[in-house]
Design a protein around this motif. Structure first.
Motif, PDB file in Angstrom:
ATOM      1  N   ARG A  58       0.828  -1.199   0.000  1.00  0.00           N
ATOM      2  CA  ARG A  58       0.000   0.000   0.000  1.00  0.00           C
ATOM      3  C   ARG A  58       0.869   1.259   0.000  1.00  0.00           C
ATOM      4  NH1 ARG A  58      -5.588   0.825   1.366  1.00  0.00           N
ATOM      5  NH2 ARG A  58      -5.753   3.062   1.522  1.00  0.00           N
ATOM      6  N   ILE A  59       1.929   1.237   0.821  1.00  0.00           N
ATOM      7  CA  ILE A  59       2.806   2.404   0.900  1.00  0.00           C
ATOM      8  C   ILE A  59       3.547   2.602  -0.432  1.00  0.00           C
ATOM      9  CG2 ILE A  59       4.905   3.314   2.013  1.00  0.00           C
ATOM     10  CD1 ILE A  59       3.889   2.062   4.613  1.00  0.00           C
ATOM     11  N   ASN A  62       1.173   4.140  -2.783  1.00  0.00           N
ATOM     12  CA  ASN A  62       0.975   5.562  -2.486  1.00  0.00           C
ATOM     13  C   ASN A  62       2.105   6.409  -3.069  1.00  0.00           C
ATOM     14  OD1 ASN A  62      -1.327   5.195  -1.041  1.00  0.00           O
ATOM     15  ND2 ASN A  62      -0.352   5.178   0.952  1.00  0.00           N
ATOM     16  N   GLN A  66       1.660   9.122  -5.978  1.00  0.00           N
ATOM     17  CA  GLN A  66       2.036  10.509  -5.720  1.00  0.00           C
ATOM     18  C   GLN A  66       2.972  11.014  -6.819  1.00  0.00           C
ATOM     19  OE1 GLN A  66       0.854  12.577  -3.573  1.00  0.00           O
ATOM     20  NE2 GLN A  66       2.233  14.237  -4.176  1.00  0.00           N
ATOM     21  N   ASN A  90      -4.544  27.854  -3.433  1.00  0.00           N
ATOM     22  CA  ASN A  90      -3.647  27.139  -2.522  1.00  0.00           C
ATOM     23  C   ASN A  90      -3.738  25.620  -2.676  1.00  0.00           C
ATOM     24  OD1 ASN A  90      -6.149  26.781  -1.468  1.00  0.00           O
ATOM     25  ND2 ASN A  90      -5.617  27.240   0.654  1.00  0.00           N
ATOM     26  N   GLY A  94      -1.828  16.913  -4.498  1.00  0.00           N
ATOM     27  CA  GLY A  94      -2.565  15.854  -3.804  1.00  0.00           C
ATOM     28  C   GLY A  94      -4.070  16.065  -3.835  1.00  0.00           C
ATOM     29  N   THR A 189       9.417  26.740   4.822  1.00  0.00           N
ATOM     30  CA  THR A 189       8.524  27.211   5.890  1.00  0.00           C
ATOM     31  C   THR A 189       7.055  27.132   5.456  1.00  0.00           C
ATOM     32  OG1 THR A 189      10.229  28.854   6.242  1.00  0.00           O
ATOM     33  CG2 THR A 189       8.219  29.083   7.538  1.00  0.00           C
ATOM     34  N   PRO A 190       6.214  26.408   6.219  1.00  0.00           N
ATOM     35  CA  PRO A 190       4.804  26.358   5.855  1.00  0.00           C
ATOM     36  C   PRO A 190       4.225  27.776   5.806  1.00  0.00           C
ATOM     37  CG  PRO A 190       5.275  24.790   7.602  1.00  0.00           C
ATOM     38  CD  PRO A 190       6.502  25.638   7.431  1.00  0.00           C
ATOM     39  N   GLY A 191       3.438  28.039   4.797  1.00  0.00           N
ATOM     40  CA  GLY A 191       2.811  29.360   4.686  1.00  0.00           C
ATOM     41  C   GLY A 191       3.662  30.371   3.951  1.00  0.00           C
ATOM     42  N   LEU A 192       4.975  30.128   3.851  1.00  0.00           N
ATOM     43  CA  LEU A 192       5.833  31.059   3.108  1.00  0.00           C
ATOM     44  C   LEU A 192       6.504  30.298   1.973  1.00  0.00           C
ATOM     45  CD1 LEU A 192       7.260  33.007   6.157  1.00  0.00           C
ATOM     46  CD2 LEU A 192       5.641  33.850   4.502  1.00  0.00           C
TER      47      LEU A 192
ATOM     48  N   ASN B  35       1.098  24.940  13.472  1.00  0.00           N
ATOM     49  CA  ASN B  35       0.663  26.020  12.586  1.00  0.00           C
ATOM     50  C   ASN B  35      -0.497  25.622  11.679  1.00  0.00           C
ATOM     51  OD1 ASN B  35       2.218  24.454  11.016  1.00  0.00           O
ATOM     52  ND2 ASN B  35       3.707  26.029  10.449  1.00  0.00           N
ATOM     53  N   ILE B  36      -0.812  24.329  11.632  1.00  0.00           N
ATOM     54  CA  ILE B  36      -1.974  23.890  10.863  1.00  0.00           C
ATOM     55  C   ILE B  36      -2.792  22.932  11.734  1.00  0.00           C
ATOM     56  CG2 ILE B  36      -2.710  22.597   8.816  1.00  0.00           C
ATOM     57  CD1 ILE B  36      -0.234  23.750   7.405  1.00  0.00           C
ATOM     58  N   ARG B  90       1.569   6.575   6.790  1.00  0.00           N
ATOM     59  CA  ARG B  90       2.092   6.524   5.415  1.00  0.00           C
ATOM     60  C   ARG B  90       1.195   5.690   4.510  1.00  0.00           C
ATOM     61  NH1 ARG B  90       7.698   4.546   4.839  1.00  0.00           N
ATOM     62  NH2 ARG B  90       7.677   3.839   6.988  1.00  0.00           N
ATOM     63  N   ALA B  91       0.549   4.684   5.108  1.00  0.00           N
ATOM     64  CA  ALA B  91      -0.289   3.811   4.291  1.00  0.00           C
ATOM     65  C   ALA B  91      -1.674   4.414   4.035  1.00  0.00           C
ATOM     66  CB  ALA B  91      -0.429   2.455   4.967  1.00  0.00           C
ATOM     67  N   PRO B  94      -1.285   9.492   3.377  1.00  0.00           N
ATOM     68  CA  PRO B  94       0.069   9.870   2.957  1.00  0.00           C
ATOM     69  C   PRO B  94       0.304  11.383   2.930  1.00  0.00           C
ATOM     70  CG  PRO B  94      -1.159   8.886   1.132  1.00  0.00           C
ATOM     71  CD  PRO B  94      -1.961   8.673   2.366  1.00  0.00           C
ATOM     72  N   ASP B  95      -0.735  12.167   2.604  1.00  0.00           N
ATOM     73  CA  ASP B  95      -0.534  13.619   2.532  1.00  0.00           C
ATOM     74  C   ASP B  95      -0.188  14.196   3.903  1.00  0.00           C
ATOM     75  OD1 ASP B  95      -0.918  13.768  -0.157  1.00  0.00           O
ATOM     76  OD2 ASP B  95      -3.087  14.093  -0.005  1.00  0.00           O
ATOM     77  N   ARG B  98       3.262  13.193   4.994  1.00  0.00           N
ATOM     78  CA  ARG B  98       4.304  14.046   4.385  1.00  0.00           C
ATOM     79  C   ARG B  98       4.381  15.393   5.107  1.00  0.00           C
ATOM     80  NH1 ARG B  98       3.346  11.727  -0.316  1.00  0.00           N
ATOM     81  NH2 ARG B  98       1.488  12.963  -0.679  1.00  0.00           N
ATOM     82  N   PHE B 156      -3.192  32.048   8.451  1.00  0.00           N
ATOM     83  CA  PHE B 156      -3.726  31.785   7.109  1.00  0.00           C
ATOM     84  C   PHE B 156      -5.126  32.374   6.910  1.00  0.00           C
ATOM     85  CE2 PHE B 156      -0.868  28.133   7.858  1.00  0.00           C
ATOM     86  CZ  PHE B 156      -0.068  28.206   6.735  1.00  0.00           C
ATOM     87  N   GLN B 180      -2.485  38.028   5.970  1.00  0.00           N
ATOM     88  CA  GLN B 180      -1.981  36.891   6.746  1.00  0.00           C
ATOM     89  C   GLN B 180      -0.841  37.308   7.686  1.00  0.00           C
ATOM     90  OE1 GLN B 180      -0.976  33.652   4.164  1.00  0.00           O
ATOM     91  NE2 GLN B 180      -3.076  33.404   3.496  1.00  0.00           N
ATOM     92  N   ILE B 185       2.802  31.773  11.533  1.00  0.00           N
ATOM     93  CA  ILE B 185       3.046  30.480  10.909  1.00  0.00           C
ATOM     94  C   ILE B 185       4.453  29.999  11.218  1.00  0.00           C
ATOM     95  CG2 ILE B 185       3.114  29.290   8.701  1.00  0.00           C
ATOM     96  CD1 ILE B 185       1.335  31.721   7.737  1.00  0.00           C
TER      97      ILE B 185
END
Lengths: 284, 214
Positions: A58-59, A62, A66, A90, A94, A189-192, B35-36, B90-91, B94-95, B98, B156, B180, B185
């Protein structure tokens, strides 16, 4: 006589016996501990191995899906009936509503993978690149219904603010414009900086002009970034991308990666006229 | 399972002796994944699962573990559950796996888990230990979720990825949308939010922390 007595009033023979008994005891305890630890470790390893075995396929699936989604995005192949401009700014790759079976079917119908040898004359172009190539590189080729190449795709590698950025880019068959790009991995950096993976940033790569890469003498960068673009490259083709505010280092990294690696790939594709013949079929 | 003791655990783990606000444990991940909101939720669920089942396992084994290797066994048990969480993410998601990156693997270094194993599970009955593990996980998660909610909202303008600030601002008759707060963040936003939260929580509950932690 009292000298031969131990502190507890026992004589030496008794003391030795107690000592031996104690040594034997602690030896036994140590061995029991070691066996216990080994047994517990074995049980847990077996359990983890079982979980790993059960989820491995499965992995792997995936990961493959992806990668295929990214490849399709870069080649501008959208899931059936989907319009790219309907995606929110945004959105990430995925989020595309792909059906796994469709992905695999399109991959086998329209794409071939070639391992293309890198001539020594082109190796200096990779001097400042983070791309690790051996003697050959992998090129994805999209073929049209008559079997002719309509676009080429390849992997790029650069340096962001926090770590390596890996991307997959595609260019059209006459190498005049980019078809698209997707970022396979990045730790910005998330968001940037991480917004390079969002639809808004990636949309400026569609139909991005590559003409500047042909006249190498000028010393100009093939692609540049501006703060604000009035129109997409689909509407008016330029060699410019729109940068992300607050993510200068990431954008610089992406730009360096493009200017270094694209120059190499374009030279390679131009040189190997008919990559179809030059390379050897590569199976995943 | 004695009701009075379980109620006491409920109060302690969620508020009076909260792992994050009072014991100041698990701070690394608190700063990193808040942050999320969705990522924080998954992280909280992962940690709760690991703490709960590690506590149950350690408690079941508590009378047979040789004292001198008890910490090795605890680490082994915790890391096994962490690997199970990592593989499952992961199985099946997955998003999110990550997005969380290395932080799932780093659940093992979260002091809350080891702390509960040493302080509670190795000396209490299985069901009570499981309950304590679940509550410690929830005690950690709810604090993180509050911080994540504020950071995501200001950073955000979204709640669970859905834009809420833009419509609100337009609804109030302003144009231009939500600006924002990039600061929220990034890591410093995490530091400020956590410090504020600990300050408020301890002021409300009347805790006074000294340098020695007493």
């Amino acid at each position: 006589m009292w000298l031969s007595k131990g502190p507890g009033g026992r004589d030496e023979n008794q003391n030795t016996a107690v000592h031996e008994h104690k040594t034997g005891d602690s030896m036994k305890r140590a061995l029991t501990t070691v066996f216990f630890m080994a047994a517990v470790t074995a049980v847990f390893i077996a359990a983890l191995a079982a979980v790993n075995e059960l989820s491995r396929s499965r992995i792997r699936m995936n990961t493959r899906i992806q990668e295929l989604k990214s490849v399709m995005y870069a080649f501008d192949v959208m899931p059936g009936g989907m319009r790219e401009d309907a995606l929110p700014p945004n959105a990430s790759t995925g989020d595309l509503p792909w059906n796994n079976a469709d992905l695999i079917e399109i991959r086998s119908r329209e794409f071939i993978l070639r391992s293309v040898p890198v001539p020594d004359s082109l190796k200096p172009l990779l001097k400042n690149s983070f791309l690790t190539t051996g003697d050959s590189v992998l090129i994805w080729i999209r073929v049209d219904s008559s079997g002719m190449p309509s676009a080429y795709g390849f992997h790029l590698r650069g340096k962001g603010l926090w770590g390596t950025i890996e991307a997959f880019a595609a260019v059209n068959a006459d190498l005049s414009a980019m078809t698209g790009i997707d970022f396979l991995s990045q730790v910005e950096t998330p968001g940037l900086g991480a917004r390079i993976s969002e639809q808004e940033f990636k949309s400026y790569f569609r139909n991005l002009g590559l003409g500047r890469f042909s006249h190498t003498a000028s010393g100009q960068d093939g692609i540049s970034m501006v703060r604000k673009k009035d129109a997409s490259n689909r509407q008016v083709q330029t060699h410019e991308l729109q940068a992300i505010t607050g993510a200068t280092q990431t954008c610089d990294g992406v730009l360096d990666m493009l200017n270094t690696d694209l120059r190499f790939y374009l030279a390679l594709l131009r040189g190997a006229s008919g990559v179809m013949q030059a390379g050897t079929e590569f199976s995943e | 399972m004695p009701v009075s003791k379980s109620m006491q655990l409920l109060k302690d783990d969620l508020w009076k002796n909260n792992p994050v606000t009072v014991q100041i444990l698990g701070i690394c991940s608190t700063l990193a994944v808040t942050n999320i909101f969705l990522n924080t939720l998954i992280m909280g669920l992962g940690l709760t699962f690991v703490t709960a089942f590690s506590a149950l396992t350690i408690s079941l084994m508590r009378n047979v573990i040789p004292p001198r290797v008890r910490m090795m066994v605890q680490t082994l048990v915790i890391s096994s559950y962490v690997v199970i969480v990592d593989i499952s993410l992961r199985a099946y998601v997955p998003d999110i796996s990550r997005a969380l990156g290395p932080y799932v693997g780093l659940i093992i270094t979260n002091c809350i888990i080891m702390g509960r194993m040493e302080a509670f599970a190795s000396g209490n009955k299985p069901l009570l230990s499981l309950w304590d593990g679940v509550l410690s996980g929830i005690g950690y998660s709810w604090v993180l979720l509050v911080i994540a909610f504020v950071r995501e909202l200001l950073g955000f303008g979204t709640v669970l990825g859905i834009q809420v600030m833009d419509p609100l601002i337009h609804g109030l008759g302003y144009t231009g949308g939500w600006v924002q707060w990039s600061f929220m963040i990034m890591a410093p936003g995490g530091f400020f939010m956590l410090a504020l939260f600990i300050w408020i929580a301890n002021s409300v509950s009347g805790h006074k922390l000294t340098h020695s932690g007493s």
